[in-house]
Design a protein around this motif. Structure first.
Motif, mmCIF file in Angstrom:
data_model
loop_
_atom_site.group_PDB
_atom_site.id
_atom_site.type_symbol
_atom_site.label_atom_id
_atom_site.label_comp_id
_atom_site.label_asym_id
_atom_site.label_seq_id
_atom_site.Cartn_x
_atom_site.Cartn_y
_atom_site.Cartn_z
ATOM 1 N N THR A 192 0.860 -1.173 0.000
ATOM 2 C CA THR A 192 0.000 0.000 0.000
ATOM 3 C C THR A 192 0.895 1.221 0.000
ATOM 4 O O THR A 192 1.734 1.384 0.886
ATOM 5 C CB THR A 192 -0.906 0.016 1.236
ATOM 6 N N GLU A 194 1.427 5.626 -1.272
ATOM 7 C CA GLU A 194 0.768 6.883 -1.634
ATOM 8 C C GLU A 194 1.825 7.965 -1.831
ATOM 9 O O GLU A 194 2.726 8.126 -1.005
ATOM 10 C CB GLU A 194 -0.211 7.297 -0.529
ATOM 11 N N HIS A 195 1.706 8.684 -2.937
ATOM 12 C CA HIS A 195 2.581 9.831 -3.180
ATOM 13 C C HIS A 195 1.909 11.076 -2.598
ATOM 14 O O HIS A 195 0.705 11.281 -2.777
ATOM 15 C CB HIS A 195 2.830 10.002 -4.677
ATOM 16 N N ILE A 196 2.698 11.897 -1.904
ATOM 17 C CA ILE A 196 2.150 13.001 -1.112
ATOM 18 C C ILE A 196 2.824 14.315 -1.507
ATOM 19 O O ILE A 196 4.034 14.356 -1.751
ATOM 20 C CB ILE A 196 2.355 12.716 0.394
ATOM 21 N N THR A 222 6.762 9.950 -0.538
ATOM 22 C CA THR A 222 6.038 8.714 -0.830
ATOM 23 C C THR A 222 5.937 7.890 0.444
ATOM 24 O O THR A 222 6.943 7.654 1.121
ATOM 25 C CB THR A 222 6.751 7.897 -1.919
ATOM 26 N N SER A 269 1.351 14.857 5.836
ATOM 27 C CA SER A 269 1.369 13.399 5.666
ATOM 28 C C SER A 269 0.637 12.720 6.814
ATOM 29 O O SER A 269 -0.153 11.776 6.606
ATOM 30 C CB SER A 269 2.816 12.884 5.596
#
Length: 341
Positions: A192, A194-196, A222, A269
């Motif tokens: 899992t 996610e790019h932030i 990321t 984040s």
């Protein structure tokens, strides 16, 4: 590191004099990155040995070591050297420029090979990239070399993805003292992630054309849930508000502004990772790297970074040119993410 059946990937800084002993106690090293040693990449060990031509400053030479809980194999495919297990891969590719192959062409070729390679081995999530090449702020045929690099990278992502923004990893681009274009990367098979982005800064891929015909193709951070461990990989962060460089010629204010950007990114984040009522917190940095244009800035940088990260074994200071010629330093790192049920 204890052996488990869980997948994880951790990074630590090991004194170079202790690396042999460390490797004897840690059978599943994927890669060791050596800064300041301008030698060739090597597959001769049980792990990948990657040189980067950036001098270290500090008490003793440190090696950046990436360790997994899973056994891995070291191999080469075309121009990519890599260490991989069933869940993750650490790879490196490098090209030397020629009269016919400039930096933009090589950046395109390198990223095209990386993305094709990850498709081939079925590791779809590109999490983190590090880009190093010399003379980053010099011009070639009237165009700054960093902009040429960004153009080639952009074209590779555009060729692969119809809408690239959701696939861009955290990344850093730093000017090395010498050597080829070197790109190190981490990718995952089943995770899992996610790019932030940073609310204090314009996303790099949305920069106006004054920063180049093609904007830089990376995310500010990321997040990856490896299963056994969770990490936030923070991209190269500098004294930029919105899209503008701040505090020209003032290293103290630039570092303070960089710290503000780090705090903003970490807080954002944390907010995103808790948006579905998860109980997630971001702990201290496991590794934090500061790139300085001038080694004489060390005492100032060290003082402020010691306030942020108390563990000396988590801090690495390197001398390299920053992607914008007016910027004097840049900070990146890896932060542990903790969750509770």
């Amino acid at each position: 590191m204890r052996e488990t059946k869980n997948k994880t990937l951790s990074v630590t800084l090991v004194p170079e004099r202790d690396l042999k002993e460390f490797s004897l106690c840690n059978n599943n090293i994927l890669a060791a990155v050596f800064y300041g040693n301008n030698t060739s990449i090597s597959l001769s060990q049980d792990y990948l040995r990657v040189p980067v031509s950036l001098p270290q400053v500090g008490e003793e030479p440190l090696v950046e070591v990436w360790v997994s809980d899973l056994p891995n194999e070291v191999n080469q495919f075309e121009n990519i050297y890599y260490a991989a297990n069933s869940e993750m891969v650490f790879g490196s590719i490098n090209f030397r420029e020629t009269k016919t192959d400039g930096l933009d062409k090589l950046a395109f070729r390198a990223y095209k090979e990386i993305l094709s390679f990850l498709d081939r081995i079925e590791f779809p999530f590109l999490a983190r990239c590090w880009n190093y090449f010399p003379d980053i702020n010099l011009e070639s045929n009237g165009i700054e070399r960093y902009k040429l690099f960004c153009s080639g990278r952009h074209e590779a992502f555009l060729k692969k993805y119809q809408s690239m923004h959701g696939y861009l990893p955290a990344a850093s681009a730093v000017g090395s003292q010498s050597g080829p274009l070197t790109i190190n990367f981490i990718a995952a098979r089943n995770c899992t992630g996610e790019h932030i982005e940073n609310p204090r800064q314009v996303s790099a891929y949305k920069y106006p054309t004054s920063y180049g015909e093609h904007s830089p193709s990376f995310a500010r951070a990321t997040y990856i849930d490896w299963g056994e461990s969770k990490y936030l990989y923070v991209a190269g962060t500098a004294s930029i508000i919105g899209h503008k460089s701040c505090h020209i010629d003032n290293p103290l204010l630039q570092l303070q502004e960089t710290q503000e950007n780090l705090d903003s990114l970490l807080n954002h984040s944390r907010y995103l990772l808790n948006r579905n009522a998860e109980k997630v917190d971001i702990a201290d940095a496991t590794v934090i790297k500061t790139y300085m244009r001038d080694a004489n800035s060390l005492s100032l940088v060290k003082k402020l970074m010691e306030e942020r990260v108390t563990d000396a074994q988590s801090r690495l200071y390197l001398v390299g040119d920053i992607c914008r010629k007016e910027l004097l330093l840049e900070v990146e790192g890896v932060w542990s993410v903790n969750s509770s049920d």
